[in-house]
Write an enzyme that holds these catalytic residues in place. Structure first.
Site, mmCIF file in Angstrom:
data_model
loop_
_atom_site.group_PDB
_atom_site.id
_atom_site.type_symbol
_atom_site.label_atom_id
_atom_site.label_comp_id
_atom_site.label_asym_id
_atom_site.label_seq_id
_atom_site.Cartn_x
_atom_site.Cartn_y
_atom_site.Cartn_z
ATOM 1 C CG ASP A 412 -1.836 1.148 1.306
ATOM 2 O OD1 ASP A 412 -2.349 1.557 0.253
ATOM 3 O OD2 ASP A 412 -2.041 1.671 2.418
ATOM 4 C CG ASP A 611 -1.320 1.856 7.051
ATOM 5 O OD1 ASP A 611 -1.847 1.744 5.921
ATOM 6 O OD2 ASP A 611 -1.084 2.952 7.588
ATOM 7 C CG ASP A 615 -4.047 -1.910 3.112
ATOM 8 O OD1 ASP A 615 -4.185 -1.782 1.886
ATOM 9 O OD2 ASP A 615 -3.543 -1.028 3.840
#
Length: 723
Positions: A412, A611, A615
């Protein structure tokens, strides 16, 4: 919003306001972590001594099992030495009749076998009852056969044929039974001491927590109280040089706090009003007043300890194979021992059946699968402890074993590649709107959100003293944006996908938005009553360590892919600076999940690092999910690996540790197999026709103990491996 995160440390805020009562001590087996008992004892499956699931602090650290073994060993070792001396030199004592010598050896051996060795014999019987053959099956058979045969030869020598008589008496092997028990005791003592080192990491973590806290009462008086008396909502004072007692937030004061013991961050982190505090970290120069938010088992330190303990007790896939092999191996050894007894009895020299008994006992003892059973658990326990000391938490052994095979890493952007603490840049209004009004309305909608982009917008509005409105009917679409009502107006805030879902065109400001995105800024559009009002640009700097981590991963042959909810232009701008060639922008949680699944179908071993809440599905689907410790609870609960510091260099360290751990496990398993492959034929007397050599059961017992210690010693070498 591109994704919706939380700044929570590790766990959701508990509903209770009082620390839970301490739980009873639970004991488990190092080789079979599924075994749980409320008190000490032996594993019903393998017979190993159970140990606390969580190492205890406070009070005496003495291990009762170790103390019992030591007491038995030191009380019986003189008896064992006396029996061995009589067996070797008794015939030289002219004053002693050989029959009397046998009775004396029986008297000396009985306490060794029936008192000190009783636990071993019981474990052997239990292994048969539970149909779980193990090392104690072999030890009890070996020592029991030698002792019972010798008792029979002493009590009823007339029942034995003349071929059993040697030097004036029927041959007895009390010394073999006694020495086997004593050497097994010594091996267990050394093994328990070595195993205790594997839990040193947990004990070290537990020792970080302070025992008291300074509480500020309602009347502003202060008192020192036990940490167990601290409740959620209590105001606490943390003086310079003191440890933060529990997790919470700063109410007053300003001071750098050293968090290196938990996160690995080498530099103290500045704390001021509103900043989170982690229990067991060290306040340095200033005074702080804090509010307790997590206490007892809800603190970050307690969660870390729980995760490390859970990982240490989990079973690696490689261990399952070793368990199956060990079970059949024991049965094969019993068969080999029986074959040895019969072969020597029928074909061996006189006294052939005595030779058969001695060699059969030696086969049983030398082939004990203790080393085989310890081969993987010891490596896993050392590795998880070492990783925890570097701010890397493995939830289970499977993650350690799988990490080394990872060849694709999906990352990410926000909070993973970047700092996750964006700074507001500017607001660009559409025609008919004002920049401050765009910022004010966006901040009003975002004031209840803890997403980093939302916090940046909210903080900017507060800094300009803009009057915020109360939001109603607030809704969040994970990975795209938020909506709500401000007064009579319907307001939407989010990325391009959110605007498309709302039927709002962004063409009027697309050129300006793309220009800022090429500089790496994130763009969030604002729509009012279905009409574009403007957009806000927020910049999120790349973490200083990210480029180094990605370079190391590429050098190791890992393919890195960025998948982010941010616009593709912004994502490409960040990717170009970091050398990431494959980028997926404006993706939803479902898109990230689909990307992981597609790569897995192509045969790739996929790791996902993120995080945020968006996700979580991909983290759970990936072969190895890696959560940033600075992210949300949902992300961390979905991933088997957590990087407390939120630093991607932890992935490099974790992968190297995985490689070293699996290599160590293979070394241990190889050593255990080779040892038994060579030891069993030697104990059976295969060299006797050529060299006249036979392996005494006493030497076999010593070799068995040394093999287990060698496996443990090799596992402990992981401590010295570079990160």
């Amino acid at each position: 919003m591109p994704d919706l995160n939380s700044d929570a440390l590790l766990l959701p805020k508990p509903a209770e306001t009082q620390a839970p009562a301490p739980a009873a001590v639970v004991y488990t087996c190092p080789m079979h972590p599924e075994v749980r008992r409320d008190g000490p004892g032996s594993c019903p499956r393998c017979g190993m001594t159970l140990e606390p699931l969580m190492p205890q602090t406070g009070g005496s650290e003495a291990d009762p099992a170790l103390a019992t073994l030591q007491r038995h060993f030191w009380w019986t070792v003189p008896l064992t030495l006396a029996v061995a001396t009589l067996a070797m030199f008794g015939h030289r004592f002219g004053w002693m009749a050989m029959a009397s010598q046998s009775w004396l050896e029986l008297a000396l051996t009985a306490p060794v076998v029936w008192w000190a060795g009783r636990a071993f014999l019981v474990k052997g019987v239990q292994s048969v009852v539970h149909r779980s053959p193990n090392m104690w099956t072999l030890i009890s058979l070996g020592s029991g056969a030698a002792f019972l045969y010798s008792v029979a030869a002493t009590v009823a020598p007339e029942a034995f044929p003349a071929s059993f008589v040697s030097m004036g008496r029927v041959s007895v092997y009390f010394e073999a039974a006694a020495v086997i028990i004593s050497l097994t005791l010594l091996g267990q003592i050394l093994e328990l001491k070595a195993r205790s080192r594997t839990s040193a990491a947990i004990r070290s973590l537990l020792s970080l927590a302070p025992t008291t806290a300074r509480r500020i009462n309602a009347d502003r008086s202060e008192q020192d109280v036990s940490l167990t008396d601290v409740h959620v909502g209590d105001m606490l004072r943390v003086r310079p040089g003191e440890k933060v007692p529990v997790d919470g937030v700063v109410l007053e004061g300003n001071s750098p706090v050293d968090e290196s013991t938990l996160t690995g961050e080498p530099l103290p982190v500045g704390k001021r009003a509103g900043a989170p505090l982690i229990g067991a970290t060290l306040n340095t120069t200033g005074a702080l007043i804090m509010r307790a938010e997590r206490v007892g088992e809800q603190t970050m330190l307690s969660r870390i300890v729980q995760l490390v303990a859970m990982a240490q007790r989990s079973k690696a896939p490689m261990q399952r194979m070793a368990d199956q092999v060990a079970r059949w191996f024991v049965m094969a050894v019993v068969a080999a021992s029986a074959l040895t007894f019969v072969s020597w009895g029928v074909f061996g020299p006189s006294p052939s059946w005595v030779y058969g008994l001695v060699n059969a006992v030696a086969v049983l003892i030398i082939a004990c699968p203790c080393a085989l059973g310890l081969a993987t658990p010891m490596s896993i326990m050392v590795a998880t402890g070492k990783a925890a000391g570097q701010g890397i938490l493995f939830r289970d052994a499977a993650a350690i074993e799988r990490f080394r095979e990872v060849d694709v890493l999906i990352v990410d952007k926000t909070g993973t590649l970047t700092a996750g603490k964006p700074v507001f840049d500017r607001a660009i209004p559409a025609q008919g709107f004002d920049a401050d009004e765009v910022l004010r309305l966006a901040a009003s909608l975002d004031q209840g959100s803890e997403h980093p982009l939302a916090r940046a917008i909210f903080d900017a509005a507060r800094a300009r003293d803009l009057a915020l409105e109360t939001v109603a009917d607030f809704e969040s679409a994970t990975g795209t944006g938020v909506t709500g009502r401000l007064g009579t107006r319907t307001v939407a805030l989010g990325n391009t996908a959110a605007m498309q879902q709302a039927g709002v065109s962004v063409e009027a400001l697309l050129t300006q938005a793309e220009a800022l995105r090429t500089e790496g800024a994130s763009v969030v559009y604002l729509a009012i009553d279905g009409r574009l009002a403007g957009f806000l640009a927020v910049a999120d700097p790349v973490k200083p360590s990210t480029l180094e981590a990605l370079s190391a991963l590429k050098a190791a042959g890992v393919r890195v892919i960025m998948a982010t909810g941010d616009g593709l232009t912004t994502a490409n701008a960040v990717a170009s600076r970091l050398g990431i060639e494959e980028v997926h922008g404006e993706v939803t949680p479902a898109d990230k999940l689909a990307l992981v699944q597609r790569l897995q179908k192509e045969g790739q071993v996929v790791a996902m690092a993120g995080d945020g809440i968006n996700d979580a599905p991909a983290l759970a689907q990936a072969d190895v999910g890696v959560a940033m410790g600075t992210g949300t609870d949902v992300a961390m609960n979905s991933a088997p690996v957590t990087l407390l510091k939120g630093d991607l260099r932890g992935i490099v360290k974790a992968r190297r540790l995985s490689q070293a751990t699996i290599a160590n496990m293979k070394q241990n398993l190889g050593f255990a197999f080779v040892y038994n492959v060579l030891g069993v034929p030697l104990a059976a007397g295969i060299l006797y026709p050529f060299t006249g050599w036979l392996l005494s059961p006493m030497i076999a017992a010593l070799a068995m103990s040394l093999s287990s210690l060698s496996v443990i010693g090799n596992a402990l070498r992981l401590w010295s491996k570079p990160p």
